[in-house]
Scaffold this motif. Structure first.
Motif, PDB file in Angstrom:
ATOM      1  N   LEU A 223      11.036   9.903  -5.456  1.00  0.00           N
ATOM      2  CA  LEU A 223      10.770   9.690  -4.031  1.00  0.00           C
ATOM      3  C   LEU A 223       9.921   8.443  -3.821  1.00  0.00           C
ATOM      4  CD1 LEU A 223      10.923  10.529  -1.090  1.00  0.00           C
ATOM      5  CD2 LEU A 223       8.985  12.082  -1.487  1.00  0.00           C
ATOM      6  N   ALA A 224       8.939   8.233  -4.686  1.00  0.00           N
ATOM      7  CA  ALA A 224       8.100   7.032  -4.599  1.00  0.00           C
ATOM      8  C   ALA A 224       8.950   5.772  -4.756  1.00  0.00           C
ATOM      9  CB  ALA A 224       7.011   7.071  -5.667  1.00  0.00           C
ATOM     10  N   ALA A 225       9.894   5.798  -5.691  1.00  0.00           N
ATOM     11  CA  ALA A 225      10.777   4.654  -5.900  1.00  0.00           C
ATOM     12  C   ALA A 225      11.651   4.399  -4.677  1.00  0.00           C
ATOM     13  CB  ALA A 225      11.645   4.879  -7.137  1.00  0.00           C
ATOM     14  N   CYS A 226      12.108   5.471  -4.046  1.00  0.00           N
ATOM     15  CA  CYS A 226      12.922   5.334  -2.830  1.00  0.00           C
ATOM     16  C   CYS A 226      12.112   4.716  -1.696  1.00  0.00           C
ATOM     17  CB  CYS A 226      13.466   6.697  -2.403  1.00  0.00           C
ATOM     18  SG  CYS A 226      14.762   7.351  -3.474  1.00  0.00           S
TER      19      CYS A 226
ATOM     20  N   ASP B 225       0.821  -1.213   0.000  1.00  0.00           N
ATOM     21  CA  ASP B 225       0.000   0.000   0.000  1.00  0.00           C
ATOM     22  C   ASP B 225       0.854   1.262   0.000  1.00  0.00           C
ATOM     23  OD1 ASP B 225      -2.368  -1.390  -0.072  1.00  0.00           O
ATOM     24  OD2 ASP B 225      -2.738  -1.292   2.082  1.00  0.00           O
ATOM     25  N   HIS B 226       2.019   1.184   0.635  1.00  0.00           N
ATOM     26  CA  HIS B 226       2.924   2.346   0.611  1.00  0.00           C
ATOM     27  C   HIS B 226       3.341   2.665  -0.822  1.00  0.00           C
ATOM     28  CE1 HIS B 226       3.279   2.088   4.978  1.00  0.00           C
ATOM     29  NE2 HIS B 226       4.019   3.192   4.954  1.00  0.00           N
ATOM     30  N   ALA B 227       3.679   1.630  -1.581  1.00  0.00           N
ATOM     31  CA  ALA B 227       4.079   1.846  -2.969  1.00  0.00           C
ATOM     32  C   ALA B 227       2.906   2.359  -3.793  1.00  0.00           C
ATOM     33  CB  ALA B 227       4.623   0.547  -3.571  1.00  0.00           C
ATOM     34  N   ILE B 228       1.736   1.805  -3.561  1.00  0.00           N
ATOM     35  CA  ILE B 228       0.544   2.263  -4.287  1.00  0.00           C
ATOM     36  C   ILE B 228       0.294   3.736  -4.020  1.00  0.00           C
ATOM     37  CG2 ILE B 228      -1.976   2.117  -4.406  1.00  0.00           C
ATOM     38  CD1 ILE B 228      -1.723  -0.888  -3.966  1.00  0.00           C
ATOM     39  N   GLY B 229       0.239   4.116  -2.743  1.00  0.00           N
ATOM     40  CA  GLY B 229      -0.050   5.499  -2.395  1.00  0.00           C
ATOM     41  C   GLY B 229       0.970   6.468  -2.952  1.00  0.00           C
TER      42      GLY B 229
ATOM     43  N   VAL C  24       6.268  -4.423  -3.835  1.00  0.00           N
ATOM     44  CA  VAL C  24       6.377  -3.002  -4.154  1.00  0.00           C
ATOM     45  C   VAL C  24       6.273  -2.764  -5.658  1.00  0.00           C
ATOM     46  CG1 VAL C  24       7.683  -2.487  -2.057  1.00  0.00           C
ATOM     47  CG2 VAL C  24       8.921  -3.068  -4.159  1.00  0.00           C
ATOM     48  N   LEU C  25       6.750  -3.721  -6.459  1.00  0.00           N
ATOM     49  CA  LEU C  25       6.605  -3.577  -7.913  1.00  0.00           C
ATOM     50  C   LEU C  25       5.129  -3.627  -8.307  1.00  0.00           C
ATOM     51  CD1 LEU C  25       9.547  -5.789  -9.242  1.00  0.00           C
ATOM     52  CD2 LEU C  25       9.342  -3.292  -9.397  1.00  0.00           C
ATOM     53  N   ALA C  26       4.380  -4.539  -7.704  1.00  0.00           N
ATOM     54  CA  ALA C  26       2.942  -4.611  -7.978  1.00  0.00           C
ATOM     55  C   ALA C  26       2.251  -3.346  -7.511  1.00  0.00           C
ATOM     56  CB  ALA C  26       2.337  -5.834  -7.286  1.00  0.00           C
TER      57      ALA C  26
END
Length: 207
Positions: free
Chosen positions: A134-137, A108-112, A153-155
Motif C-alpha cells: 500500500l505504501a508503494a501504491c 512526506d507521504h512516502a515517508i509516513g 518518493v524514492l527518497a
C-alpha cells in the motif's frame, strides 16, 4: 543518444508515469484516492493495532510513531536546506489533485507510509507485506497525479524504511531505552485501565 544527468532522468521518468494519467485515464479515480486519502488507512491501522491492547503491538505502534517523528523532522530539514519545486511549478504536467507549491523533496507521504509499513513488517511479516504494498501504491500515485518526482518518493521510502529499522535496532540493543519505553506504555495503561478494564491477560504475537 545523449546521456541525461540525474535531473533530466528524473523528469524523464516523471513524464512516463505522469502521462499514464492520460493513456490509462480510467485509473485516475483510484490514483486520486491513493494520493489524497490512502494515508488515513495507516492512521486508522495504527489506532486499531494500539487498541487491541497487546504488548507487542503497542511497542510496534510506539516505535512507528517515534520513527515517523524523527523521519518527518529530518524531511523538514532537507526541504529547508535543499529546496526543490514541485513538478507542476516548473513544468507543464497532468496534475490531478490540488497541492500547495511547497517543497517537493522528499515526499512526506512516502515517508509516513513507509515508516509505518516497515515498523509493522518488522513485527508482523505477513501483514507488513500488505502495508508495504500500500505504501508503494501511495508513492507511485503521487507521481502519477503530478505532485512529486520519482526521486522524491524514492527518497521518502528510503528515509522511512531507514528510520523504522534504526529505531527498532535502537530499542533492541538498548535495554535502558526499551525499559523506558515500556514504562511509558505501562503508565498509559494504568490510566487506561481506570476507564477501560482489561479482562484478559497480556498476550504476545510472534512474527
Amino acid at each position: 543518444m545523449m546521456k541525461m544527468n540525474f535531473s533530466q532522468l528524473d523528469y524523464h521518468w516523471f513524464q512516463i508515469i505522469n502521462q499514464l494519467s492520460n493513456t490509462l485515464s480510467f485509473l485516475n479515480p483510484i490514483m486520486r484516492l491513493l494520493a489524497s486519502y490512502a494515508e488515513y488507512v495507516f492512521y486508522i491501522g495504527v489506532v486499531i493495532y494500539w487498541f487491541t491492547r497487546d504488548d507487542v503491538k503497542r511497542r510496534m505502534v510506539a516505535e512507528s510513531l517515534i520513527s515517523a517523528c524523527g523521519a518527518l523532522g529530518f524531511s523538514g530539514l532537507i526541504g529547508h536546506f535543499f529546496y526543490r519545486d514541485r513538478p507542476f511549478v516548473t513544468h507543464t504536467v497532468l496534475q490531478l489533485i490540488a497541492h500547495p507549491a511547497n517543497a517537493s523533496f522528499p515526499s512526506d507521504h512516502a515517508i509516513g507510509a513507509f515508516v509505518i509499513a516497515t515498523s509493522i513488517w518488522i513485527f508482523r511479516r505477513k501483514e507488513g507485506k500488505l502495508w508495504l504494498a500500500l505504501a508503494a501504491c501511495i508513492a507511485f500515485s503521487r507521481v502519477w497525479t503530478g505532485v512529486h518526482y520519482p526521486s522524491d518518493v524514492l527518497a521518502g521510502a528510503v528515509i522511512g524504511i531507514a528510520a523504522a529499522v534504526g529505531v527498532h535496532q535502537f530499542f533492541t540493543r538498548s535495554s535502558l531505552a526499551l525499559k523506558w519505553l515500556k514504562q511509558i506504555i505501562d503508565l498509559y495503561e494504568v490510566m487506561e485501565s481506570k476507564i477501560w478494564r482489561k479482562n484478559e491477560g497480556r498476550s504476545s504475537v510472534s512474527k
